[in-house]
Design a protein around this motif. Sequence first.
Motif, PDB file in Angstrom:
ATOM      1  N   ALA A 321       0.835  -1.201   0.000  1.00 28.54           N
ATOM      2  CA  ALA A 321       0.000   0.000   0.000  1.00 28.54           C
ATOM      3  C   ALA A 321       0.870   1.251   0.000  1.00 28.54           C
ATOM      4  CB  ALA A 321      -0.922  -0.011   1.220  1.00 28.54           C
ATOM      5  N   VAL A 322       1.941   1.218   0.798  1.00 22.52           N
ATOM      6  CA  VAL A 322       2.866   2.352   0.822  1.00 22.52           C
ATOM      7  C   VAL A 322       3.467   2.557  -0.564  1.00 22.52           C
ATOM      8  CG1 VAL A 322       5.098   3.136   1.696  1.00 22.52           C
ATOM      9  CG2 VAL A 322       3.383   2.246   3.280  1.00 22.52           C
ATOM     10  N   ALA A 323       3.828   1.456  -1.216  1.00 22.17           N
ATOM     11  CA  ALA A 323       4.411   1.563  -2.555  1.00 22.17           C
ATOM     12  C   ALA A 323       3.441   2.236  -3.523  1.00 22.17           C
ATOM     13  CB  ALA A 323       4.804   0.184  -3.063  1.00 22.17           C
ATOM     14  N   TYR A 324       2.157   1.873  -3.430  1.00 17.53           N
ATOM     15  CA  TYR A 324       1.171   2.509  -4.311  1.00 17.53           C
ATOM     16  C   TYR A 324       0.966   3.974  -3.950  1.00 17.53           C
ATOM     17  CZ  TYR A 324      -0.245  -1.840  -6.563  1.00 17.53           C
ATOM     18  OH  TYR A 324      -0.252  -2.986  -7.310  1.00 17.53           O
ATOM     19  N   ALA A 325       1.148   4.293  -2.685  1.00 19.97           N
ATOM     20  CA  ALA A 325       0.914   5.676  -2.246  1.00 19.97           C
ATOM     21  C   ALA A 325       2.024   6.622  -2.688  1.00 19.97           C
ATOM     22  CB  ALA A 325       0.774   5.719  -0.724  1.00 19.97           C
ATOM     23  N   LEU A 326       3.202   6.083  -2.984  1.00 20.45           N
ATOM     24  CA  LEU A 326       4.339   6.936  -3.348  1.00 20.45           C
ATOM     25  C   LEU A 326       4.310   7.242  -4.836  1.00 20.45           C
ATOM     26  CD1 LEU A 326       7.197   5.134  -1.373  1.00 20.45           C
ATOM     27  CD2 LEU A 326       5.771   7.048  -0.642  1.00 20.45           C
ATOM     28  N   ASP A 327       4.358   8.523  -5.162  1.00 20.06           N
ATOM     29  CA  ASP A 327       4.402   8.903  -6.566  1.00 20.06           C
ATOM     30  C   ASP A 327       5.866   8.971  -6.994  1.00 20.06           C
ATOM     31  OD1 ASP A 327       4.074   9.862  -9.073  1.00 20.06           O
ATOM     32  OD2 ASP A 327       2.726  11.498  -8.512  1.00 20.06           O
ATOM     33  N   ARG A 328       6.399   7.822  -7.364  1.00 16.98           N
ATOM     34  CA  ARG A 328       7.840   7.762  -7.606  1.00 16.98           C
ATOM     35  C   ARG A 328       8.247   8.459  -8.903  1.00 16.98           C
ATOM     36  NH1 ARG A 328       9.774   2.219  -7.485  1.00 16.98           N
ATOM     37  NH2 ARG A 328       7.771   1.633  -8.334  1.00 16.98           N
ATOM     38  N   GLN A 329       7.332   8.501  -9.867  1.00 21.85           N
ATOM     39  CA  GLN A 329       7.645   9.254 -11.090  1.00 21.85           C
ATOM     40  C   GLN A 329       7.760  10.751 -10.765  1.00 21.85           C
ATOM     41  OE1 GLN A 329       8.502   8.162 -14.193  1.00 21.85           O
ATOM     42  NE2 GLN A 329       8.976  10.330 -14.494  1.00 21.85           N
ATOM     43  N   ASP A 330       6.910  11.201  -9.852  1.00 23.27           N
ATOM     44  CA  ASP A 330       6.972  12.598  -9.421  1.00 23.27           C
ATOM     45  C   ASP A 330       8.318  12.889  -8.754  1.00 23.27           C
ATOM     46  OD1 ASP A 330       5.652  15.182  -8.980  1.00 23.27           O
ATOM     47  OD2 ASP A 330       5.668  14.624  -6.859  1.00 23.27           O
ATOM     48  N   GLU A 357      12.279  -8.991 -16.399  1.00 21.91           N
ATOM     49  CA  GLU A 357      11.203  -8.294 -17.114  1.00 21.91           C
ATOM     50  C   GLU A 357       9.904  -8.466 -16.341  1.00 21.91           C
ATOM     51  OE1 GLU A 357      11.287  -7.109 -20.569  1.00 21.91           O
ATOM     52  OE2 GLU A 357      13.481  -7.133 -20.403  1.00 21.91           O
ATOM     53  N   GLY A 358       8.997  -7.528 -16.532  1.00 25.30           N
ATOM     54  CA  GLY A 358       7.634  -7.720 -16.072  1.00 25.30           C
ATOM     55  C   GLY A 358       7.428  -7.712 -14.567  1.00 25.30           C
ATOM     56  N   LEU A 359       8.334  -7.061 -13.842  1.00 28.93           N
ATOM     57  CA  LEU A 359       8.113  -6.932 -12.399  1.00 28.93           C
ATOM     58  C   LEU A 359       6.983  -5.928 -12.168  1.00 28.93           C
ATOM     59  CD1 LEU A 359      11.828  -6.623 -11.258  1.00 28.93           C
ATOM     60  CD2 LEU A 359      10.338  -8.600 -10.923  1.00 28.93           C
ATOM     61  N   PRO A 360       6.182  -6.103 -11.101  1.00 24.61           N
ATOM     62  CA  PRO A 360       5.140  -5.114 -10.818  1.00 24.61           C
ATOM     63  C   PRO A 360       5.783  -3.748 -10.594  1.00 24.61           C
ATOM     64  CG  PRO A 360       5.450  -6.597  -8.946  1.00 24.61           C
ATOM     65  CD  PRO A 360       6.227  -7.173 -10.092  1.00 24.61           C
ATOM     66  N   ASP A 361       5.179  -2.685 -11.120  1.00 19.69           N
ATOM     67  CA  ASP A 361       5.839  -1.381 -10.994  1.00 19.69           C
ATOM     68  C   ASP A 361       5.215  -0.502  -9.912  1.00 19.69           C
ATOM     69  OD1 ASP A 361       3.480  -0.732 -12.177  1.00 19.69           O
ATOM     70  OD2 ASP A 361       4.356   0.310 -13.901  1.00 19.69           O
ATOM     71  N   TYR A 362       4.126  -0.961  -9.301  1.00 21.94           N
ATOM     72  CA  TYR A 362       3.488  -0.187  -8.233  1.00 21.94           C
ATOM     73  C   TYR A 362       3.317   1.277  -8.626  1.00 21.94           C
ATOM     74  CZ  TYR A 362       4.351  -4.303  -5.365  1.00 21.94           C
ATOM     75  OH  TYR A 362       4.355  -5.563  -4.867  1.00 21.94           O
ATOM     76  N   ALA A 363       2.770   1.489  -9.807  1.00 21.58           N
ATOM     77  CA  ALA A 363       2.562   2.860 -10.265  1.00 21.58           C
ATOM     78  C   ALA A 363       1.611   3.569  -9.297  1.00 21.58           C
ATOM     79  CB  ALA A 363       1.981   2.863 -11.672  1.00 21.58           C
ATOM     80  N   PHE A 364       1.834   4.852  -9.149  1.00 27.12           N
ATOM     81  CA  PHE A 364       1.103   5.673  -8.178  1.00 27.12           C
ATOM     82  C   PHE A 364      -0.408   5.478  -8.315  1.00 27.12           C
ATOM     83  CE2 PHE A 364      -0.615  10.079  -7.264  1.00 27.12           C
ATOM     84  CZ  PHE A 364      -0.575   9.917  -5.891  1.00 27.12           C
ATOM     85  N   ASP A 365      -1.051   5.034  -7.240  1.00 30.78           N
ATOM     86  CA  ASP A 365      -2.494   4.771  -7.255  1.00 30.78           C
ATOM     87  C   ASP A 365      -3.025   4.973  -5.839  1.00 30.78           C
ATOM     88  OD1 ASP A 365      -5.061   3.837  -7.434  1.00 30.78           O
ATOM     89  OD2 ASP A 365      -4.554   2.140  -8.742  1.00 30.78           O
ATOM     90  N   LEU A 366      -3.432   6.191  -5.568  1.00 26.40           N
ATOM     91  CA  LEU A 366      -3.825   6.546  -4.211  1.00 26.40           C
ATOM     92  C   LEU A 366      -5.070   5.770  -3.763  1.00 26.40           C
ATOM     93  CD1 LEU A 366      -2.566   8.392  -2.187  1.00 26.40           C
ATOM     94  CD2 LEU A 366      -4.034  10.244  -2.950  1.00 26.40           C
ATOM     95  N   ALA A 367      -5.992   5.567  -4.692  1.00 28.74           N
ATOM     96  CA  ALA A 367      -7.227   4.862  -4.342  1.00 28.74           C
ATOM     97  C   ALA A 367      -6.922   3.427  -3.918  1.00 28.74           C
ATOM     98  CB  ALA A 367      -8.177   4.866  -5.537  1.00 28.74           C
TER      99      ALA A 367
END
Lengths: 566, 293, 353
Positions: A321-330, A357-367
């Motif tokens: 959840a923390v990983a999803y909360a972090l906007d790492r691209q930002d 290849e193909g590791l989950p990237d945990y892209a920013f997703d606050l919801a």
Amino acid sequence: MQRRRLAAILCVAVLGTAACSPDTGQSSAPSEPAASSAASAPASSESPAATTVDVLRLAASTQSGGYPTPYAAIRGPGRLMTTFMFDQLAFPDVTGKPRPWLANSWESSADGLAWTFHLNENARFTDGQPLTSEDVVFTFDYNLKGPGAETGVSQNLSYIDSVTAPDPATVVIKLKQERPSFLSDVGGAFGVGIVPKHIWETVTDPGHFQGEQAFIGSGPYILMEFDQTTNSFDFVANNDFYLGRPVVQELRIAPVGDPLLALAQGELDSASSGNAPVPQSQFEDLSSRFKVFTAKGEYNVAMFFNLAAGFPYDDVTFRQAVAYALDRQDMVDRLAGGRGVPGPTGGLGPANPFLAEGLPDYAFDLAKASTMLDSISLKDANGDGTRDLPDGSAFRIDLLTSQSDTEEAGLVQEYLRAAGLSSDIKAVDQPTSDAADTAGDYKIAIVHFGGLSGDPSGMVSRFASDAKGQFSFTRVFGYRNQEFDALAAQQAEETDRAKRTAMVGQMQAIIANDLPQLSLYVPDQLAFADTSRYNGWAYTPQCPPCGIALNKRMLFSGNAEPVPGE
Amino acid sequence: MTTPGLALAAPATRVPVVTGAGVGAAAGVALVGVAILAVLFGDQLATFRATELAGSSLEAPSREHLLGTNLLGQDVASQLILGTRSSLLVALVAGAGTVLVGGIVGILAGWFRGWFDATLMRVTDLMLVIPKLPLLLLVGALAGGSALTLAFLIALLFWPVAARVLRAQTLSLRGSTHVRAATGFGAGPGDQLRRHIVPALALLVVAEFIPAASRAVAMLAGLAFLGVGDPTEPSWGGIMRDAVAYRGLFVTPAWTWWLLPPIVAVVMLVVAITLIGVGAERRLNPRLGRHRR
Amino acid sequence: MSADVPTAPRGGRARPPWPRALAWLGGRSLARDLRTLTLYGVTMWAVVTLVFLLPRLMPGDPLSALDDPDSGTFIYDDHARAKVAAYYGLDQPLIAQYADYLSDLAHGDLGWSISQSAPVSRLIASRLPWTLLLMGSAVIISSLISFALGVTAGWRRGGRLDRALIVGSSAARAVPEYAMASLLLVLFAVLVPIFPLAGAMTPFARYASPFAAAGDVLRHLALPLAALSLGLLGNKFLLVRNSVIGTLGEDYMLLARAKGLPPRMLKFHHSGRNILLPFITVLGVQLGFAAGGSLFVEAVFAYPGMGTLVNGAVVARDYPLLQGTFLVLALVVLLANLLVELAYGAVDPRVYR
């Protein structure tokens, strides 16, 4: 970049696999200027392999690298300085792979336990004495069992069983067990530098041995001036070097205040930004005057969870959840001016040859983060806008960081806040932070480190529960995954590259799911250089301190073409 | 003690009749007042939280961000307002602490002399001899240091400077004619200290307080630059540290809205304190006042 | 009361202060000298012990300076790591390390720097001259300027010049040294590149003459010196100014004025001389502080002085280097203090009457 890749393809096409393989045993030293200019001729018309370059001026760090002998040099940058004087059996080329240097060729036995190296018979030290297999045997014994061992040099080579010399030009190294990293351990950028037996055999305290005698090696450069006060080096070419006359005749390496400013003012021939962001205006100015070199980064700032700190840190849902909360691209945009990538989640860097290849990237997703936090009962119980622990008491995350990573910590704090998680940053000085990380005295730590493109053994020391690594701050605290441990042990002895890559891939998938550590972002490597006189600029993979300038193979040959090989 | 008649010889021609010090002091009070307002109503005045990602990286000043944004995209104006609190507090605590400890030690040592003086001066020597900045680096790292902790540390380390100066002046005063005369008339030490020494030293105390206070603000900023202190506490020094730590600062115009405002703020605060000190000069040195009359 | 006035220094009596100081030195009893020596000895022992203990109380591992996990050469093997610790004597109990340290010190051996692989004494010897050059010239220049300005301002207290100088000097003092240094750097080495960016000399320069070498050193010195001097100036200026004002009402000033002595004589001889005492005190403190105090400026200009050496030692937790640098800096301060005490007696004979 384009040109270099082209050159690599052409080398293979022109010389063919037989000539490119060191395992054939008969290939001559591929780095001889004649040979390399022949190889480069069709590749690039601007490569002046035959003409020499008077002097290159390069930037050094103001931080001391110790005293430039194999036994008193310190850290990567310091050790790199010794490579100009002290040769290894092999040395990396522009691909980062160890290629013939002091040894013309080598072969290993079928079981991978015995390696035979054939030395260049013209090799001699700069005091005129020939370099023979006796010196090689002496060096290994000195480093592994002799006085050298006390300085810690070569201690990663404890798996070597014996080193013998059947004849003056042949060295046989026997291993206790198979080790896929063996060649890079002895012939990578930080391998084993061969020292003259006639000088060092009487030296009982190599860490304290200093003076001109201590600098005598067989390498392409001679240290003419070393100023420890400012950490500056003046190397001049060893024109009797056994592989030929070095193209770059002198290297002046001294610290400057800000390398990019010094480059812009004409005081340097190349400069790197380090890991610092470069303003767009400066980037445009420099790229209009110099050639730009970029490469994927080898350095990152990462978040470490202490799994021994109890709930919720030991809960994988929380970490994800923390990983999803972090906007790492930002983070990349703000801290690296957009030049970089969010860290791969499997524990290896974006430029690592073993990267899966193909590791989950945990892209920013606050919801998504919010839903996951709700699912483990981290909810706002009292309506103050921040999440509380399941028992209703306030939940505050401790973020431990060193002073150099406070900006990253500040961003993390804001991202967490948006997800309803309140946190306190505790910023201490670097050694204090390292000590706390090592001791597991943290909840979440924000830590920077490099070497992301190195051998997967680095990853093992970070994550394997039985890894010897209690001295390292990059060790994840409290993480235990038996599947990972088993794979880690297996891959360490797997010499089949494809099989090993598959195993390391599985290991990365485990880490990416368990997330005991999350790489926040990896800034690109960025450097600028003047190509009007010299064309050997290129990044050497897996050698962060090399930058684009400090690989002696390029300085010697004057070009950055890969050496033919497997 | 001066005879009123001799006041004729005072350099009346060189002193302007309209006292600039009064105007200066008023300006100083006004500036400090502004700072105190910023301390009291900082949360209302600041449009953003200090760490809030209010915009994108390094935005130039605009209506929304009066002083632009920093590398992280935080609002510099808000940070400046919110940073007033810790900067003012540090100046006050460190300045007062330094002068207080230094004053007590210096005056007592200078007055009583003998073994008392010797002992105090040896302690002072020890404190003086210790390389302070390196020690602050060490202890700051050890104590972890919020701004207030560091302010106390600074006071604890830097009082010897004030002590030395004040002791020297006390010694000088003690040897001076009017004090010796007073002793001759049988005045006791307490009475003398109170009536002659302390008032005569007041100017020096002010002179020591001002640099001590400003040094503390600057030093805190410097320590932050070297990695000691709490970077999460908004402070003027912290803004400067962040700005100077950004390598590209000076090749872009960002330094004009990121580095200059906190410098201007520190300068204004220190100048204001100084002006107040100068304005107080006449009250503290009554003899001067008499000359001017 | 006015009969006492002549004891204050008088314009007509141009007696040099030194014979008095020498007499004071020679005239002291052996017992007193011994006591002073003992006190200084105790002070030094306290310093020596403090710098031994403090770094060891800090969290952090001095061996981590040798290798970082990034480089791939990090020693993970516990046994090998212990061997390295033994090499540097870090495996010994604290009391044994302390004994070793004291005995080495007694032999004049400052130890071996872990983070720089060099004798501590050599490292210090190569850095101290640069710091003394930078700080010495900064203290001298700022003293001269602040003395002249302070006396002038005090003399014209309340005037426009006075106010301008007060504002200017306190502004100069208010700007943190590294911010000032950074500003000077951007103005005179980046935007208008007339001074070098960093360092104390051009690396690897071969000079045609000693003058060329001196010129190079001065060019590198200019900006750090300016940044430091500006910072030091404000402090002393106010002190001088306020002390001068304090002397204005003194009887001897009035008398001297009544005698019709020229203003310049009044300003710098009568008034100036009487504020020398506190001024010298601050000077001594600044000189002592100076040895380690130029850290910020050194860091900005990559100037190879003691400040950056100490900072590096702190960051690396390099115990021997920390001990050595603290000790030497402490000695420098002690020396400055001794000089100040001597100067006291010379400048104001009343102190030791």
